[in-house]
Design a protein around this motif. Sequence first.
Motif, short mmCIF file in Angstrom:
data_model
loop_
_atom_site.label_atom_id
_atom_site.label_comp_id
_atom_site.label_asym_id
_atom_site.label_seq_id
_atom_site.Cartn_x
_atom_site.Cartn_y
_atom_site.Cartn_z
N TRP A 73 0.85 -1.18 0.00
CA TRP A 73 0.00 0.00 0.00
C TRP A 73 0.88 1.23 0.00
CZ3 TRP A 73 -4.19 1.55 -1.74
CH2 TRP A 73 -4.82 2.72 -1.29
N PRO A 78 -7.38 4.07 2.91
CA PRO A 78 -7.67 2.90 2.09
C PRO A 78 -8.98 3.06 1.33
CG PRO A 78 -8.30 2.46 4.35
CD PRO A 78 -7.65 3.82 4.34
N TYR A 82 -11.99 -1.69 2.70
CA TYR A 82 -10.69 -2.20 3.16
C TYR A 82 -10.23 -1.45 4.42
CZ TYR A 82 -10.08 -4.69 -1.26
OH TYR A 82 -10.23 -5.54 -2.33
N ILE A 84 -6.25 -0.90 6.62
CA ILE A 84 -4.81 -1.05 6.47
C ILE A 84 -4.25 -1.91 7.60
CG2 ILE A 84 -2.60 0.18 6.41
CD1 ILE A 84 -4.05 2.57 5.25
N LEU A 93 -3.54 -4.02 2.41
CA LEU A 93 -4.97 -3.87 2.63
C LEU A 93 -5.61 -5.19 3.00
CD1 LEU A 93 -6.01 -1.48 -0.31
CD2 LEU A 93 -5.30 -0.89 2.01
N TYR A 172 -4.50 -7.98 -3.03
CA TYR A 172 -5.40 -7.90 -1.88
C TYR A 172 -6.58 -8.84 -2.05
CZ TYR A 172 -2.83 -3.52 -1.97
OH TYR A 172 -1.85 -2.58 -2.07
#
Length: 413
Positions: A73, A78, A82, A84, A93, A172
């Motif tokens: 990231w 985010p 999502y 973090i 994420l 992710y």
Amino acid sequence: DRLTRRLSELGDVLDAFSKASVVLVGISDGVDTSTSAGRTTAEILGTIASAESRNTTDRVLAAQRTKSKEGKWRGGPPPYGYAIERQDNASRLVIDPAQAKHLRFAAKRFIKGDSIGSICRALNDAGVRSVFGNPWSEPVLRRLLGSPAIAGFQVLKGEIVHDDSGNPVRPYPPVVDLTVYMALQDAMKSRAVVHPQHGGALVSGFVFCGLCGGRMIGASSEGSTGANYRCRNRYQLNKSCTGVVVRSKSLEPFITEVFFELLENPKTRKRLLRALASASQSMSKSLSDAKTQYDFHRSRLRHLDAQHADGKFAYAGGVEDFSDAWDAALGQVQEAETALKALSGEPSDPRLSQVLAAQDLREEWKLLTLAERRAAVNALMRKITINPTRPGWNSRQGFDHDRVVIEFTWSPR
């Protein structure tokens, strides 16, 4: 370099100062624009600041691209759905269960055929808010549902990131699986809209709500014959206005007839020509002011874009507030651009002169494009306000013309 880091802007600023008899003095920089040497110093420092700004931007973008290709990231708030999480000294994420539930609900409803507006209202009525507690609005939800990030792709500046082998980076866990995401994009394409500022409606840009004074917008499905004009504050931004709606197929013929009635009167046409000639004499200053406003708002938009690239939104509400600021700045740029175009060359679109000179206005009208018709109407009508339908008015009586209040760009008396 605190004044500006763009050489073109510095030149415009120094020229504006000179015309206004203003001197710029930089104590520590040795700048004094009242002298040729001082202005030269300012230009040299401006060149250095511009180069450093480009180098900084290149370094930031390079770092972001590297992180993105590695599946890390790159910083900042985010995407919705999502959260973090720090993993192996890097930020990645992970799915936020509560937000993911609402996002999947919105995607499912849209694929089934519900409109973006109805989904926003359902979320807001249920007390669901966007990530920073703001009510959902159509632009925010539409951008979210169209983002590849919800399917787990790494996205930078709106585009899917690819690794050195050309493969899309998808580091992710997806909030919606790829099949649902593709169905969502197909639904968006099949229900695409034509917005008036891109050629969808005749009076786009100068029609306003009579309740709150806000701008009215219109959109029509591709292939349809018209649009409904709706109060943007009510139907797009979910603000307090109860909203005004008017069908384009009712409003636009009325406006067109008013336009013809004005121009088919020879005396009125002569007065209009004199008004245009008089306006052109004082246009130079107005054009300069409009260009200054346009450049200022464009600079603001570029600054916001740089903030987005750096992940430094500088807003308490993070990405949501940044999105609102971006929409507001973009709207100001569009308004300034419209004003600038209206002042460029003649006081209106050059084709208006052709319409005025035509023997048969209605036949000449048929030859104009929609954009040219809009420019011609806007040359006569500065603002059109739509009020609610009068109490007791029945739609079988036809269109209520008294709802429409027109402010002309000249006196029709």
